[in-house]
Design a protein around this motif. Structure first.
Motif, mmCIF file in Angstrom:
data_model
loop_
_atom_site.group_PDB
_atom_site.id
_atom_site.type_symbol
_atom_site.label_atom_id
_atom_site.label_comp_id
_atom_site.label_asym_id
_atom_site.label_seq_id
_atom_site.Cartn_x
_atom_site.Cartn_y
_atom_site.Cartn_z
ATOM 1 N N LYS A 352 0.878 -1.139 0.085
ATOM 2 C CA LYS A 352 -0.049 0.032 -0.003
ATOM 3 C C LYS A 352 0.801 1.152 0.020
ATOM 4 O O LYS A 352 0.441 2.245 -0.301
ATOM 5 C CB LYS A 352 -0.848 0.100 1.036
ATOM 6 C CG LYS A 352 -1.907 -1.272 1.286
ATOM 7 C CD LYS A 352 -2.640 -1.600 0.161
ATOM 8 C CE LYS A 352 -2.854 -3.144 0.408
ATOM 9 N NZ LYS A 352 -3.414 -3.427 -0.971
ATOM 10 N N ALA A 353 2.108 1.044 0.535
ATOM 11 C CA ALA A 353 2.997 2.229 0.753
ATOM 12 C C ALA A 353 4.258 1.908 0.822
ATOM 13 O O ALA A 353 4.757 0.660 1.159
ATOM 14 C CB ALA A 353 2.791 3.178 1.610
ATOM 15 N N ALA A 354 5.344 2.594 0.414
ATOM 16 C CA ALA A 354 6.583 2.273 0.844
ATOM 17 C C ALA A 354 7.504 3.419 1.287
ATOM 18 O O ALA A 354 6.901 4.418 1.171
ATOM 19 C CB ALA A 354 7.509 2.156 -0.663
ATOM 20 N N GLU A 371 11.169 4.047 12.359
ATOM 21 C CA GLU A 371 10.097 4.135 13.444
ATOM 22 C C GLU A 371 8.601 4.073 12.696
ATOM 23 O O GLU A 371 7.733 3.762 13.140
ATOM 24 C CB GLU A 371 10.397 5.117 14.345
ATOM 25 C CG GLU A 371 9.395 5.609 15.197
ATOM 26 C CD GLU A 371 9.541 7.008 15.861
ATOM 27 O OE1 GLU A 371 10.678 7.349 16.231
ATOM 28 O OE2 GLU A 371 8.489 7.635 15.872
ATOM 29 N N ILE A 372 8.716 5.077 11.745
ATOM 30 C CA ILE A 372 7.365 5.097 10.890
ATOM 31 C C ILE A 372 7.060 3.875 10.257
ATOM 32 O O ILE A 372 5.978 3.390 10.172
ATOM 33 C CB ILE A 372 7.606 6.405 9.972
ATOM 34 C CG1 ILE A 372 7.627 7.803 10.917
ATOM 35 C CG2 ILE A 372 6.579 6.597 8.931
ATOM 36 C CD1 ILE A 372 7.811 8.997 10.122
ATOM 37 N N PHE A 373 7.829 3.269 9.626
ATOM 38 C CA PHE A 373 7.577 1.977 8.968
ATOM 39 C C PHE A 373 7.031 0.921 9.787
ATOM 40 O O PHE A 373 6.023 0.423 9.518
ATOM 41 C CB PHE A 373 9.114 1.515 8.451
ATOM 42 C CG PHE A 373 8.917 0.022 7.631
ATOM 43 C CD1 PHE A 373 8.331 -0.186 6.470
ATOM 44 C CD2 PHE A 373 9.668 -0.858 8.227
ATOM 45 C CE1 PHE A 373 8.216 -1.481 5.979
ATOM 46 C CE2 PHE A 373 9.537 -2.293 7.794
ATOM 47 C CZ PHE A 373 8.932 -2.541 6.675
ATOM 48 N N LEU A 376 3.563 1.858 10.865
ATOM 49 C CA LEU A 376 2.455 1.745 9.807
ATOM 50 C C LEU A 376 2.349 0.092 9.763
ATOM 51 O O LEU A 376 1.132 -0.206 9.451
ATOM 52 C CB LEU A 376 2.937 2.122 8.514
ATOM 53 C CG LEU A 376 2.943 3.723 8.062
ATOM 54 C CD1 LEU A 376 3.669 4.042 6.576
ATOM 55 C CD2 LEU A 376 1.462 3.893 7.849
ATOM 56 N N LYS A 377 3.215 -0.621 9.886
ATOM 57 C CA LYS A 377 2.985 -2.188 10.039
ATOM 58 C C LYS A 377 2.025 -2.514 10.999
ATOM 59 O O LYS A 377 1.152 -3.410 10.748
ATOM 60 C CB LYS A 377 4.328 -2.762 10.115
ATOM 61 C CG LYS A 377 5.181 -2.978 8.705
ATOM 62 C CD LYS A 377 6.128 -4.133 8.908
ATOM 63 C CE LYS A 377 6.708 -4.638 7.584
ATOM 64 N NZ LYS A 377 5.602 -5.345 6.916
ATOM 65 N N THR A 378 2.166 -1.832 12.162
ATOM 66 C CA THR A 378 0.878 -2.342 13.000
ATOM 67 C C THR A 378 -0.519 -1.930 12.987
ATOM 68 O O THR A 378 -1.389 -2.258 13.409
ATOM 69 C CB THR A 378 1.478 -1.489 14.683
ATOM 70 O OG1 THR A 378 1.385 -0.073 14.396
ATOM 71 C CG2 THR A 378 2.844 -2.045 15.020
ATOM 72 N N TRP A 385 9.681 -1.259 2.772
ATOM 73 C CA TRP A 385 11.065 -0.481 3.043
ATOM 74 C C TRP A 385 11.993 -0.365 2.007
ATOM 75 O O TRP A 385 12.216 -1.515 1.232
ATOM 76 C CB TRP A 385 11.720 -1.126 4.283
ATOM 77 C CG TRP A 385 12.943 -0.449 4.507
ATOM 78 C CD1 TRP A 385 14.182 -1.049 4.214
ATOM 79 C CD2 TRP A 385 13.191 0.678 5.322
ATOM 80 N NE1 TRP A 385 15.025 -0.146 5.100
ATOM 81 C CE2 TRP A 385 14.644 0.760 5.568
ATOM 82 C CE3 TRP A 385 12.314 1.513 6.147
ATOM 83 C CZ2 TRP A 385 15.136 1.929 6.253
ATOM 84 C CZ3 TRP A 385 12.689 2.440 6.819
ATOM 85 C CH2 TRP A 385 14.142 2.837 7.165
ATOM 86 N N ASP A 386 12.627 0.592 1.549
ATOM 87 C CA ASP A 386 13.229 0.800 0.600
ATOM 88 C C ASP A 386 14.489 1.924 0.927
ATOM 89 O O ASP A 386 14.295 2.930 0.932
ATOM 90 C CB ASP A 386 12.867 1.057 -0.971
ATOM 91 C CG ASP A 386 13.908 0.604 -1.828
ATOM 92 O OD1 ASP A 386 15.094 0.447 -1.445
ATOM 93 O OD2 ASP A 386 13.492 0.719 -2.944
ATOM 94 N N ASP A 387 15.866 1.606 0.958
ATOM 95 C CA ASP A 387 16.806 2.429 1.153
ATOM 96 C C ASP A 387 18.062 2.195 0.244
ATOM 97 O O ASP A 387 18.881 2.858 0.356
ATOM 98 C CB ASP A 387 17.427 2.281 2.704
ATOM 99 C CG ASP A 387 17.869 0.998 3.167
ATOM 100 O OD1 ASP A 387 18.174 0.220 1.964
ATOM 101 O OD2 ASP A 387 18.279 0.761 4.332
ATOM 102 N N ARG A 388 17.630 1.392 -0.795
ATOM 103 C CA ARG A 388 18.552 1.554 -1.973
ATOM 104 C C ARG A 388 18.798 2.702 -2.900
ATOM 105 O O ARG A 388 17.682 3.220 -3.001
ATOM 106 C CB ARG A 388 18.788 0.409 -2.691
ATOM 107 C CG ARG A 388 18.549 -0.994 -1.754
ATOM 108 C CD ARG A 388 18.074 -2.229 -2.514
ATOM 109 N NE ARG A 388 16.622 -1.995 -2.993
ATOM 110 C CZ ARG A 388 15.930 -2.282 -3.864
ATOM 111 N NH1 ARG A 388 16.611 -3.459 -4.347
ATOM 112 N NH2 ARG A 388 15.066 -2.075 -4.144
ATOM 113 N N GLY A 389 19.900 2.966 -3.398
ATOM 114 C CA GLY A 389 20.087 3.709 -4.462
ATOM 115 C C GLY A 389 19.461 5.380 -4.161
ATOM 116 O O GLY A 389 19.292 5.573 -3.100
#
Ligand code: ATP
Length: 447
Positions: A352-354, A371-373, A376-378, A385-389
């Protein structure tokens, strides 16, 4: 983009991004079987859930069941499948390939492969589509069972069980989602025609009265068409088609298909069938059990009639993917790039979101983003989650799999607790308070 390329592009995207893989691929595959990968499983789950929500939970008088895939073989005699579940088959006299006699395009394509010689075909022969399995532990005494060719019969054989255990009164429906197996002669067009696939069906029991049948038939035609539209399918690519009398299945009094315009032609996605009292009468005859219904108010006893809606989960999923796939030319720093976007309805989208930290090497940003991620999961939303590039690449990567919203945590987040939400379709960004992320996703995308 050429329509003729669309299927290839979707197949390649499905493989590359983990939606659908060829079945048993490392062993060279098994024709007509497909495995759903991480994103495909989510999408399929969401599709089935959307169907179940609309067809079962939103209704007052529909209940669900999960019947066994293997059933007593008498079921298939009663339903007519051992005798009539056949496709007409022609055989090429040159190479002995077999093709369904009613598949004109495939016949023509095949003839093209024997350019030098003139292809001759045998007369059509009937070929039964039921898949057999052997059950039992003693060799020589194993019995043949069929893997169900349709999920319908599991419902009808439980008609009395449901009536006796749950308070339902005609008209009412029994719904089921599950696997079916067919020894398809020419599986193909990706998952469109598979040998193992899933169906989602409603069997709707009504009074044996023509007018009632006509009324409910129209009702369900409209209801089912609206379901595809409500999940964003292009209405110009959907149509109804009534079956010709020689095309109808052995049980059907009337049959209409909902068809979708695929790159390989208008194809059936779902059938709405008037099955009359065929199923219950046949099961009554073959099992010796009373399958009739006693109206508690009028004391009238009769064999109910059935209107069914029978859709393919895999076909609907493929058609949603074909419908959602788009390519957009974008100009970035005076350079033109193509953005691939899967414009899937958010209810169907795998994520639904990244959530991204603006920079992956800044611990404060990463910590806040995680923390936000986690928060949201709860809330029950499936988020990635994406932290590449760089951010641009992450947006494109999420667009390609249909994630409706991307949430970026930047330096301003650390100061005032706001994040940016970027919309997949418009690419527009807005700032919202972190507490507003879940409500925004729910109201803007999932309502
Ligand atoms: P077709 O004419 O394409 O073979 P059908 O009329 O035999 O389909 P039904 O028996 O009415 O199909 O089955 C109901 C639904 O199940 C179809 O509308 C389709 O979505 C799905 N379905 C049937 N056969 C297959 C298959 N081989 N692979 C994937 N889905 C299938």
């Amino acid at each position: 983009m050429q329509q003729s390329d669309l299927l290839d592009k979707v197949v390649s995207l499905c493989k590359r991004r983990g939606f659908i893989f060829p079945g048993s691929e490392i062993y060279g595959g098994l024709r007509g079987t497909w495995d759903y990968g991480p994103l495909g499983s989510e999408l399929k789950f969401n599709l089935k859930q959307a169907w179940w929500q609309e067809m079962v939970r939103n209704q007052e008088n529909v209940v669900g069941i999960q019947a066994a895939i293997m059933m007593n073989s008498r079921v298939w005699e009663a339903s007519g499948h051992t005798e009539s579940f056949t496709d007409p088959l022609v055989e090429c006299k040159i190479c002995h390939s077999r093709i369904r006699a009613d598949q004109e395009e495939e016949i023509k394509t095949h003839e093209g492969t024997h350019k030098e010689q003139k292809t001759e075909w045998t007369e059509p022969k009937k070929f039964n589509l039921l898949v057999e399995a052997k059950l039992g532990v003693v060799e020589g005494e194993k019995s043949t069972v069929y893997l169900r060719g349709e999920i319908t019969q599991g419902v009808h054989v439980n008609f009395k069980n449901v009536l006796d255990s749950i308070r339902v009164k005609i008209p009412f429906g029994i719904a089921q989602i599950g696997k079916a197996f067919r020894n398809e002669i020419t599986p193909g067009n990706f998952t469109y025609r598979s040998r193992e696939f899933e169906q989602m069906e409603l069997q709707w029991y009504i009074k044996s009265d023509r007018k009632e049948a006509e009324k409910w038939f129209e009702y369900f035609k409209e209801k089912r068409m609206n379901w595809y539209l409500s999940l964003g399918m292009d209405k110009n690519k959907l149509r109804f088609r009534q079956h010709e009398s020689d095309e109808k299945a052995h049980y059907a009094r009337d049959a209409w298909d909902i068809e979708y315009q695929t790159p390989f032609g208008w194809k059936e996605c779902e059938g709405i069938h008037d099955r009359g009292d065929w199923d219950l009468s046949r099961h009554a005859k073959f099992s010796g059990q009373d399958m009739s219904y006693l109206d508690p108010e009028t004391n009238e006893k009769y064999m109910p009639h059935i209107i069914e809606t029978s859709g393919g989960v895999d076909r609907a999923l493929l058609f949603f993917l074909l419908d959602a796939y788009s390519e957009e030319l974008m100009t970035n720093d005076q350079r033109q790039t193509t953005r691939v976007v899967l414009k899937l309805h958010p209810k169907l989208a795998s994520y639904k979101a990244a959530v991204f930290p603006l920079l992956a090497n800044k611990p404060q940003l990463v910590e806040k983003a995680r923390e936000i991620f986690k928060n949201l999961k709860t809330t029950g939303l499936n988020v990635a989650w994406d932290d590449r590039g760089n951010i641009g690449k992450r947006y494109y990567s999420q667009d390609e799999i249909g994630t409706p919203a991307c949430i970026t945590i930047d330096y301003q987040t650390l100061e005032d607790g706001t994040v940016t939400i970027r919309d997949r379709d418009t690419t527009e960004q807005k700032r919202v308070d972190e507490k507003e992320i879940a409500p925004t996703l729910n109201t803007s995308y999932l309502d």
